[in-house]
Design a protein around this motif. Structure first.
Motif, PDB file in Angstrom:
ATOM      1  N   GLY A  42       0.818  -1.212   0.000  1.00  0.00           N
ATOM      2  CA  GLY A  42       0.000   0.000   0.000  1.00  0.00           C
ATOM      3  C   GLY A  42       0.851   1.260   0.000  1.00  0.00           C
ATOM      4  N   PHE A  43       0.250   2.361  -0.409  1.00  0.00           N
ATOM      5  CA  PHE A  43       0.964   3.632  -0.520  1.00  0.00           C
ATOM      6  C   PHE A  43       1.548   4.087   0.815  1.00  0.00           C
ATOM      7  CE2 PHE A  43       1.081   8.297  -0.522  1.00  0.00           C
ATOM      8  CZ  PHE A  43       1.937   8.514  -1.599  1.00  0.00           C
ATOM      9  N   VAL A  44       0.710   4.190   1.828  1.00  0.00           N
ATOM     10  CA  VAL A  44       1.174   4.667   3.134  1.00  0.00           C
ATOM     11  C   VAL A  44       2.158   3.670   3.740  1.00  0.00           C
ATOM     12  CG1 VAL A  44       0.466   5.292   5.481  1.00  0.00           C
ATOM     13  CG2 VAL A  44      -0.904   6.040   3.528  1.00  0.00           C
ATOM     14  N   ALA A  45       1.840   2.389   3.640  1.00  0.00           N
ATOM     15  CA  ALA A  45       2.721   1.369   4.216  1.00  0.00           C
ATOM     16  C   ALA A  45       4.101   1.381   3.565  1.00  0.00           C
ATOM     17  CB  ALA A  45       2.085  -0.010   4.082  1.00  0.00           C
ATOM     18  N   SER A  46       4.151   1.523   2.253  1.00  0.00           N
ATOM     19  CA  SER A  46       5.457   1.508   1.585  1.00  0.00           C
ATOM     20  C   SER A  46       6.305   2.710   1.996  1.00  0.00           C
ATOM     21  CB  SER A  46       5.288   1.439   0.062  1.00  0.00           C
ATOM     22  OG  SER A  46       4.623   2.577  -0.441  1.00  0.00           O
ATOM     23  N   TRP A  47       5.688   3.855   2.186  1.00  0.00           N
ATOM     24  CA  TRP A  47       6.431   5.025   2.675  1.00  0.00           C
ATOM     25  C   TRP A  47       6.882   4.826   4.119  1.00  0.00           C
ATOM     26  CZ3 TRP A  47       8.388   9.440   0.623  1.00  0.00           C
ATOM     27  CH2 TRP A  47       8.117   9.666  -0.727  1.00  0.00           C
ATOM     28  N   LEU A  48       6.025   4.246   4.928  1.00  0.00           N
ATOM     29  CA  LEU A  48       6.408   3.978   6.314  1.00  0.00           C
ATOM     30  C   LEU A  48       7.583   2.999   6.357  1.00  0.00           C
ATOM     31  CD1 LEU A  48       6.030   4.205   9.368  1.00  0.00           C
ATOM     32  CD2 LEU A  48       4.269   2.421   9.187  1.00  0.00           C
ATOM     33  N   ILE A  49       7.535   1.972   5.549  1.00  0.00           N
ATOM     34  CA  ILE A  49       8.629   1.010   5.487  1.00  0.00           C
ATOM     35  C   ILE A  49       9.930   1.722   5.115  1.00  0.00           C
ATOM     36  CG2 ILE A  49       9.549  -0.962   4.175  1.00  0.00           C
ATOM     37  CD1 ILE A  49       6.566  -1.963   4.074  1.00  0.00           C
ATOM     38  N   MET A  50       9.873   2.585   4.111  1.00  0.00           N
ATOM     39  CA  MET A  50      11.064   3.328   3.703  1.00  0.00           C
ATOM     40  C   MET A  50      11.627   4.137   4.877  1.00  0.00           C
ATOM     41  SD  MET A  50      11.549   6.255   0.773  1.00  0.00           S
ATOM     42  CE  MET A  50      10.547   7.454   1.649  1.00  0.00           C
ATOM     43  N   ARG A  51      10.760   4.845   5.582  1.00  0.00           N
ATOM     44  CA  ARG A  51      11.214   5.670   6.716  1.00  0.00           C
ATOM     45  C   ARG A  51      11.752   4.822   7.858  1.00  0.00           C
ATOM     46  NH1 ARG A  51      12.292  10.410   4.636  1.00  0.00           N
ATOM     47  NH2 ARG A  51      10.472  11.455   3.793  1.00  0.00           N
ATOM     48  N   LEU A  52      11.107   3.730   8.155  1.00  0.00           N
ATOM     49  CA  LEU A  52      11.593   2.853   9.221  1.00  0.00           C
ATOM     50  C   LEU A  52      12.977   2.306   8.890  1.00  0.00           C
ATOM     51  CD1 LEU A  52       8.267   0.978  10.014  1.00  0.00           C
ATOM     52  CD2 LEU A  52       9.504   2.483  11.587  1.00  0.00           C
TER      53      LEU A  52
END
Length: 186
Positions: free
Chosen positions: A15-25
């Protein structure tokens, strides 16, 4: 693989939000586990996740599905934090509201049960939606808070697009709060 700031899990990694969160984590030194929904005979291109900086060393991808609530156990085992962002969307409303709602509630409760069973999870963050609070049905514009809920019957009476999503999201969040009250807040 669990060196650094710790091991966390993100549902719905594609998902869009999840993929960005993964990148930041990953950028902040976390080891990340995520799940994607497996579809028999269909291969998903997840290179936008696997090609992220540090992903080769610090990202693990598992298969899980809301139709199998126990499928989250392996990915959550050993994690200290869980970000539950996945939600079964069906804006085309190809399935009955009851089916979508059951899948959403059962899947979310499966994630939460896996958190309790893991005995390592210290924090769970569940993504919400404005759909759960915005349609009170009283006609008054007001500030909404955790005591505000969309009036499902009122929203159904409007006969708008996305009713099954709104109903499923409301019932899922209520079930998650009830679960938390019973198992996590004691």
């Amino acid at each position: 693989m669990e060196e650094g700031k710790g091991l966390v899990y993100v549902t719905g990694g594609t998902g869009f939000v999840a993929s960005w969160l993964i990148m930041r984590l990953l950028e902040h030194g976390y080891t990340v586990r995520t799940t994607i929904r497996s579809s028999p005979g269909i291969s998903k291109d997840i290179s936008y996740l696997t090609n992220l900086p540090r992903a080769a060393e610090k990202l693990q991808v598992f298969n899980a599905d809301f139709d199998d609530p126990d499928s989250f156990n392996e990915a959550i085992g050993g994690c200290m934090g869980v970000f539950h962002l996945a939600f079964p969307l069906d804006f085309a409303e190809r399935e009955p509201e009851e089916v979508i709602t059951k899948r959403a509630v059962d899947g979310t409760l499966g994630v939460l049960r896996a958190c309790v069973n893991a005995k390592t999870v210290k924090r769970v963050v569940c993504a919400s939606s404005q759909a759960t609070v915005i349609y009170g049905g009283d006609g008054d514009e007001k500030v909404v808070d955790e005591s505000s809920w969309t009036n499902i019957d009122y929203y159904r009476s409007l006969n708008r697009f996305g009713t099954s999503y709104l109903v499923a999201k409301n019932k899922t969040e209520r079930a998650a709060l009830d679960f938390a009250e019973q198992y996590l807040c004691s």
